[in-house]
Design a protein around this motif. Structure first.
Motif, PDB file in Angstrom:
ATOM      1  N   THR A 183       1.049  -1.204  -0.024  1.00  0.00           N
ATOM      2  CA  THR A 183       0.008  -0.006   0.059  1.00  0.00           C
ATOM      3  C   THR A 183       0.817   1.240  -0.001  1.00  0.00           C
ATOM      4  O   THR A 183       0.427   2.303  -0.819  1.00  0.00           O
ATOM      5  CB  THR A 183      -0.874  -0.003   1.282  1.00  0.00           C
ATOM      6  N   ALA A 184       1.842   1.239   0.869  1.00  0.00           N
ATOM      7  CA  ALA A 184       2.811   2.518   1.054  1.00  0.00           C
ATOM      8  C   ALA A 184       3.697   2.633  -0.573  1.00  0.00           C
ATOM      9  O   ALA A 184       3.786   3.829  -0.837  1.00  0.00           O
ATOM     10  CB  ALA A 184       3.622   2.231   2.257  1.00  0.00           C
ATOM     11  N   ALA A 185       3.980   1.529  -0.982  1.00  0.00           N
ATOM     12  CA  ALA A 185       4.741   1.529  -2.395  1.00  0.00           C
ATOM     13  C   ALA A 185       3.845   2.163  -3.290  1.00  0.00           C
ATOM     14  O   ALA A 185       4.283   3.020  -4.051  1.00  0.00           O
ATOM     15  CB  ALA A 185       5.206   0.188  -2.373  1.00  0.00           C
ATOM     16  N   SER A 186       2.419   1.739  -3.147  1.00  0.00           N
ATOM     17  CA  SER A 186       1.370   2.182  -4.411  1.00  0.00           C
ATOM     18  C   SER A 186       1.341   3.438  -4.442  1.00  0.00           C
ATOM     19  O   SER A 186       1.514   4.458  -5.170  1.00  0.00           O
ATOM     20  CB  SER A 186       0.362   1.448  -4.242  1.00  0.00           C
ATOM     21  N   LEU A 195      -4.996   2.271  -5.100  1.00  0.00           N
ATOM     22  CA  LEU A 195      -5.877   1.182  -5.736  1.00  0.00           C
ATOM     23  C   LEU A 195      -5.126   0.711  -7.007  1.00  0.00           C
ATOM     24  O   LEU A 195      -4.801   1.497  -8.068  1.00  0.00           O
ATOM     25  CB  LEU A 195      -7.041   1.515  -6.179  1.00  0.00           C
ATOM     26  N   LEU A 196      -4.878  -0.771  -7.164  1.00  0.00           N
ATOM     27  CA  LEU A 196      -4.123  -1.333  -8.137  1.00  0.00           C
ATOM     28  C   LEU A 196      -5.142  -1.769  -9.455  1.00  0.00           C
ATOM     29  O   LEU A 196      -5.888  -2.203  -8.964  1.00  0.00           O
ATOM     30  CB  LEU A 196      -3.123  -2.352  -7.708  1.00  0.00           C
ATOM     31  N   GLN A 197      -4.351  -1.670 -10.630  1.00  0.00           N
ATOM     32  CA  GLN A 197      -5.150  -2.356 -11.592  1.00  0.00           C
ATOM     33  C   GLN A 197      -4.566  -3.623 -11.930  1.00  0.00           C
ATOM     34  O   GLN A 197      -3.254  -3.766 -11.548  1.00  0.00           O
ATOM     35  CB  GLN A 197      -4.914  -1.462 -13.168  1.00  0.00           C
ATOM     36  N   VAL A 198      -5.423  -4.902 -12.239  1.00  0.00           N
ATOM     37  CA  VAL A 198      -4.756  -6.069 -12.500  1.00  0.00           C
ATOM     38  C   VAL A 198      -4.645  -6.199 -14.029  1.00  0.00           C
ATOM     39  O   VAL A 198      -5.784  -6.394 -14.655  1.00  0.00           O
ATOM     40  CB  VAL A 198      -5.838  -7.091 -11.810  1.00  0.00           C
ATOM     41  N   THR A 199      -3.540  -6.135 -14.662  1.00  0.00           N
ATOM     42  CA  THR A 199      -3.409  -6.133 -16.018  1.00  0.00           C
ATOM     43  C   THR A 199      -3.413  -7.419 -16.501  1.00  0.00           C
ATOM     44  O   THR A 199      -3.591  -7.709 -17.750  1.00  0.00           O
ATOM     45  CB  THR A 199      -2.313  -5.064 -16.513  1.00  0.00           C
ATOM     46  N   GLY A 200      -2.667  -8.361 -15.604  1.00  0.00           N
ATOM     47  CA  GLY A 200      -2.553  -9.815 -16.152  1.00  0.00           C
ATOM     48  C   GLY A 200      -3.829 -10.528 -16.120  1.00  0.00           C
ATOM     49  O   GLY A 200      -4.535 -10.306 -15.173  1.00  0.00           O
ATOM     50  N   ARG A 201      -3.885 -11.656 -16.651  1.00  0.00           N
ATOM     51  CA  ARG A 201      -4.911 -12.523 -16.553  1.00  0.00           C
ATOM     52  C   ARG A 201      -4.919 -13.827 -16.009  1.00  0.00           C
ATOM     53  O   ARG A 201      -5.516 -14.779 -15.922  1.00  0.00           O
ATOM     54  CB  ARG A 201      -5.909 -12.718 -17.918  1.00  0.00           C
ATOM     55  N   ALA A 231      -3.513  -7.164  -2.407  1.00  0.00           N
ATOM     56  CA  ALA A 231      -2.692  -7.578  -3.406  1.00  0.00           C
ATOM     57  C   ALA A 231      -1.194  -8.307  -2.716  1.00  0.00           C
ATOM     58  O   ALA A 231      -0.538  -9.315  -3.013  1.00  0.00           O
ATOM     59  CB  ALA A 231      -2.336  -6.753  -4.581  1.00  0.00           C
ATOM     60  N   GLY A 232      -0.743  -7.306  -1.650  1.00  0.00           N
ATOM     61  CA  GLY A 232       0.499  -7.722  -1.143  1.00  0.00           C
ATOM     62  C   GLY A 232       0.349  -9.033  -0.228  1.00  0.00           C
ATOM     63  O   GLY A 232       1.202  -9.849  -0.413  1.00  0.00           O
ATOM     64  N   CYS A 233      -0.772  -9.363   0.274  1.00  0.00           N
ATOM     65  CA  CYS A 233      -0.617 -10.660   1.194  1.00  0.00           C
ATOM     66  C   CYS A 233      -1.105 -11.601  -0.078  1.00  0.00           C
ATOM     67  O   CYS A 233      -0.278 -12.858   0.323  1.00  0.00           O
ATOM     68  CB  CYS A 233      -2.042 -10.236   1.920  1.00  0.00           C
ATOM     69  N   ILE A 234      -1.550 -11.466  -1.288  1.00  0.00           N
ATOM     70  CA  ILE A 234      -1.727 -12.483  -2.135  1.00  0.00           C
ATOM     71  C   ILE A 234      -0.272 -12.948  -2.728  1.00  0.00           C
ATOM     72  O   ILE A 234       0.069 -14.164  -2.974  1.00  0.00           O
ATOM     73  CB  ILE A 234      -2.709 -12.207  -3.151  1.00  0.00           C
ATOM     74  N   ILE A 235       0.493 -11.938  -2.680  1.00  0.00           N
ATOM     75  CA  ILE A 235       1.830 -12.318  -3.176  1.00  0.00           C
ATOM     76  C   ILE A 235       2.515 -13.033  -2.359  1.00  0.00           C
ATOM     77  O   ILE A 235       3.334 -14.029  -2.628  1.00  0.00           O
ATOM     78  CB  ILE A 235       2.467 -10.864  -3.674  1.00  0.00           C
ATOM     79  N   ASN A 236       2.446 -12.483  -1.044  1.00  0.00           N
ATOM     80  CA  ASN A 236       3.196 -13.184   0.125  1.00  0.00           C
ATOM     81  C   ASN A 236       2.912 -14.742  -0.089  1.00  0.00           C
ATOM     82  O   ASN A 236       3.592 -15.834   0.315  1.00  0.00           O
ATOM     83  CB  ASN A 236       2.948 -12.766   1.437  1.00  0.00           C
ATOM     84  N   SER A 237       1.430 -14.934  -0.343  1.00  0.00           N
ATOM     85  CA  SER A 237       1.000 -16.397  -0.092  1.00  0.00           C
ATOM     86  C   SER A 237       1.497 -17.000  -1.171  1.00  0.00           C
ATOM     87  O   SER A 237       1.695 -18.360  -1.115  1.00  0.00           O
ATOM     88  CB  SER A 237      -0.662 -16.386   0.022  1.00  0.00           C
ATOM     89  N   SER A 238       1.387 -16.578  -2.412  1.00  0.00           N
ATOM     90  CA  SER A 238       1.858 -17.200  -3.799  1.00  0.00           C
ATOM     91  C   SER A 238       3.129 -17.574  -3.468  1.00  0.00           C
ATOM     92  O   SER A 238       3.654 -18.528  -4.112  1.00  0.00           O
ATOM     93  CB  SER A 238       1.498 -16.176  -5.029  1.00  0.00           C
TER      94      SER A 238
END
Length: 612
Positions: free
Chosen positions: A413-416, A540-546, A569-576
Motif C-alpha cells: 500500500t505504501a509503495a503504491s 488502488l491497483l489495476q490487475v493487467t494480467g489474466r 494484493a500484497g498478502c496474495i503475493i506473499n501467499s503465492s
C-alpha cells in the motif's frame, strides 16, 4: 427511482380496472427472480472461479432484466380493460384454467417459440434484436430475461397463447393462473441459464421421454455456445425433430478441490452501502460504489444492529474464492462486525478475539496457514497494526505450533501510494492530511530518501516526523495553496466545503486541483462550491494480467472490475511465494521497493491518471 416509477405506472389505472392482480403478479415474478439469483450464487457460482462475469455484462443486464416484467404489467392493464373476463372468471374454474394453460403452452407456445427463435437468428434480426441477449456468453439465471427492447414484444406475442387460448377457446381464465404460469415460466427459463450439470439418465437416455419433453441447463447453454443449435424453449423435442440439436457438456474439469483454501484475507463491513453490494443481496451490485444515503452515524448504527442479529447465527461472512497463480486458492472472509465495533474501544477485545477464532476455525476445517488483515482489522489502536494478533497466535495452545502467518499488506500500500504521488508531472510540493499514519509515515520517509526536493506540508497537531522537506500546519485552509492534496484520513465533505467557501468569501486564490485519497473505503466528495477540484482515488491497483488471479477477487470492494487494494494484493503475493514471516508493525522502506517490483512483475500497476 426511474425503474420504480415505471413499475408504478399501472396504479394510474386503478379507477378503470383492478390493479392489485397486476402488482401481485409483478412482485411475485421479481421476488422469484431475486431468490433464484441468490440461491444460484450460493450453491453454484460462489466458488466457481472460472465463471467470473464482467462488469460490462452485469451493468448491461441490470438495466434490462426487469424490463420484460414491467412491460407485461403494462400489457395486462390493456388486456384487463379490453377483456375483463379473461382475468376474473369464477374461481371454480381455476383447475380447468390451469390445465388448459398447460396444454396451450405445450401445443402452442413451444412450437411457436422454436420457429420464432430460429427467425430471430436470421442475421438481420440477430443484429437488430437477438444479438443483445447473446452478448452474454457466460450466463446468470436472470440472463433469461435480458432482451433487446423490441424483442420483448416478440416474446409477448409468442407466449401470449398460453393465457389467451384458455379464454378464447375454453371461455374461462383467471389472473391467479396467469400469475402462476408467468412465475413458473420465469423459474423454468432461469433454470436453463444456470451453470449446473443435470446428467441423470432420466434426462439423457434416448429411451427416456424426459429427454424430449424437458430440457437441462446444458441444453440451453449449448445454444449460447453454438448459436445455431438448441433453439427449443423447454422441450428439446423440436430440435431433435428438426435436426438442430447438438450435445453440449460444460467442462468443469481441473477445478481446485472444494476444500482447498490456502489464504484468507480477513475483511470487515463498511456500512449499509457495503451490504448492498453483496451478491447474495443482488449479484448485479458487486461492482457498485458504496452508497451512503443516510448520515454515517445513523448508517453505522443500523448496520451495528444488523450485525448484532447476524452474530446470533453466524460469526463471519464468506466471499467467493479465487485462484492464485494457478496453484493456490484465496478467499475473503469478513467478520460479522460493524464499523462501530472498530470505533468503540471497549469492543476491541471482542474484535481481536473474533479474528483469532476465525483463524482457528479456518485452520481446523481447511488447514489454512496464511492470513491477511483488512483495513480496520489492523488499526494501530485495535491491535498495534497486527502485532497483537501475532502475539495471540503465538500464545494460543492450539495455534502456536501451526506456523500461522499474519500479513497486513501495508508495505505494498505504501509503495503504491508513494509511486502514484511521485509520478505526478512536475511535482515539487503537496499538502498531506493523515501523514502521521503508518502508510503516510512510510510515504514521507520514502520521499525524504528518494525525492528530497519535494516539499511536504503536513496537516496535524502532532509533529511525528523530523525531515528537512517536511513542515507542519494546523490550518486546513492552507491546502488551497497546493495543487495536489494527499489524504490518508477520512474527513467529512463539509470540512473541504468549508475551506472552499472560505476562499471564495475571502477572495483567496485556489491552486488545489487534486485531492488524492487512499482512504478505505473511498467515499467520493463533490465540492459544489468548487467543482474544479477532482477527488481522485489512489492506493488502488489495476490487475493487467489474466493469469496470476482468476475469479471474484475484486467484488464488494466499492471499485471497478479487475482492481484490487494494494494491501490485499500484497498478502496474495506473499501467499503465492509462501513467505514464512509475519508482516506486521512498521513498514520497511527496503521492502517497499522489493514488493513494488514484484507487484509489477505479477501484473499489478497503479491506475493511470490524467493530470491535465
Amino acid at each position: 427511482d426511474y425503474d420504480l416509477l415505471l413499475f408504478l405506472v399501472p396504479a394510474l389505472f386503478y379507477k378503470i380496472t383492478p390493479v392489485h392482480p397486476i402488482f401481485i403478479t409483478g412482485i411475485a415474478r421479481i421476488l422469484a427472480t431475486r431468490l433464484i439469483l441468490t440461491f444460484h450464487y450460493l450453491l453454484v457460482d460462489k466458488d466457481n472461479y472460472r465463471n467470473k462475469l464482467t462488469q460490462k455484462q452485469l451493468d448491461r443486464e441490470r438495466d434490462d432484466y426487469l424490463v420484460g416484467t414491467i412491460l407485461h404489467m403494462w400489457t395486462q392493464v390493456l388486456l384487463q380493460v379490453i377483456f375483463p373476463g379473461m382475468f376474473f372468471s369464477d374461481e371454480r374454474f381455476l383447475k380447468s384454467c390451469a390445465i388448459f394453460t398447460f396444454w396451450s403452452h405445450v401445443l402452442m407456445v413451444e412450437p411457436l417459440y422454436y420457429f420464432a427463435h430460429r427467425w430471430l437468428h436470421i442475421p438481420e434480426h440477430m443484429k437488430s434484436m437477438h444479438g443483445f441477449h447473446h452478448l452474454s456468453i457466460s450466463t446468470l439465471p436472470s440472463t433469461s430475461l435480458v432482451q433487446n427492447f423490441q424483442e420483448h414484444f416478440v416474446y409477448i406475442a409468442t407466449f401470449g397463447p398460453a393465457f389467451l387460448a384458455p379464454f378464447f377457446l375454453g371461455g374461462h381464465q383467471h389472473w391467479k393462473v396467469i400469475m402462476a404460469y408467468l412465475v413458473w415460466f420465469d423459474c423454468t427459463n432461469a433454470y436453463g441459464h444456470m451453470n449446473v450439470r443435470v446428467r441423470h439418465p432420466i434426462f439423457t437416455h434416448p429411451l427416456s421421454p424426459f429427454r424430449y419433453l424437458f430440457y437441462t441447463p446444458e441444453f440451453h447453454l449449448g445454444h449460447h455456445a453454438y448459436f445455431r443449435a438448441n433453439y427449443a424453449l423447454f422441450m428439446p423435442f423440436w430440435d431433435l425433430a428438426c435436426g438442430t440439436h447438438r450435445e453440449f457438456k460444460k467442462d468443469d474439469s481441473g477445478l481446485m478441490p472444494a476444500k482447498q483454501q490456502d489464504f484468507v484475507f480477513i475483511g470487515h463491513n463498511g456500512g449499509l452501502g457495503h451490504m448492498l453490494t453483496c451478491p447474495e443481496f443482488n449479484v448485479y451490485n458487486v461492482y457498485e460504489k458504496y452508497r451512503f444515503s443516510l448520515p454515517l452515524q445513523l448508517d453505522f448504527m443500523i448496520c451495528d444492529l444488523i450485525c448484532h442479529i447476524a452474530r446470533l447465527f453466524i460469526k463471519c461472512y464468506t466471499c467467493s474464492r479465487y485462484l492464485i497463480n494457478g496453484k493456490k486458492i484465496g478467499r475473503i472472509i469478513c467478520l460479522a462486525r460493524s464499523p462501530l465495533d472498530y470505533m468503540i474501544p471497549k469492543r476491541f477485545d471482542a474484535v481481536n478475539a473474533g479474528i483469532l477464532k476465525l483463524i482457528k476455525d479456518e485452520y481446523t476445517e481447511k488447514g489454512t496457514r496464511y492470513y491477511g488483515l483488512g483495513n480496520l482489522n489492523k488499526m494501530k489502536q485495535l491491535n498495534e497494526s497486527g502485532e497483537l494478533i501475532v502475539k495471540m497466535v503465538q500464545e494460543d495452545d492450539f495455534l502456536k505450533d501451526k506456523n500461522i502467518r499474519i500479513w497486513t499488506g501495508d508495505t505494498l500500500t505504501a509503495a503504491s501510494v508513494y509511486n502514484q504521488i511521485a509520478e505526478i508531472p512536475d511535482l515539487d510540493e503537496f499538502f498531506f492530511i493523515g501523514a502521521n499514519g503508518k502508510v503516510g509515515t512510510a510515504v514521507c520517509a520514502m520521499f525524504n530518501e528518494k525525492n528530497p526536493h519535494v516539499k511536504i506540508r503536513v496537516f496535524s497537531t502532532y509533529h511525528g516526523m523530523n525531515y528537512p522537506n517536511i513542515t507542519y500546519t494546523q490550518d486546513l485552509n492552507e491546502m488551497l495553496k497546493y495543487k495536489v492534496v494527499v489524504t490518508g484520513k477520512i474527513l467529512p465533505a463539509r470540512k473541504y466545503e468549508k475551506v472552499s467557501k472560505f476562499s471564495l468569501r475571502e477572495k483567496i486564490p485556489q491552486k488545489t486541483r487534486f485531492i488524492m485519497d487512499y482512504t478505505v473505503p473511498f467515499i467520493e466528495i463533490k465540492l459544489e462550491s468548487n467543482p474544479g477540484i477532482r477527488h481522485q482515488h489512489i492506493g488502488l491497483l489495476q490487475v493487467t494480467g489474466r493469469n496470476f488471479l482468476k475469479g471474484h477477487f475484486d467484488i464488494c470492494m466499492s471499485h471497478d472490475e479487475n482492481h484490487i487494494y494494494p494491501c490485499h494484493a500484497g498478502c496474495i503475493i506473499n501467499s503465492s511465494e509462501e513467505k514464512e514471516f509475519d508482516e506486521v508493525g512498521e513498514i520497511d522502506l527496503t521492502e517497499m521497493g522489493n514488493i513494488w517490483k514484484k507487484a509489477l512483475n505479477y501484473g499489478f500497476q497503479n491506475r493511470i491518471i490524467n493530470y491535465d
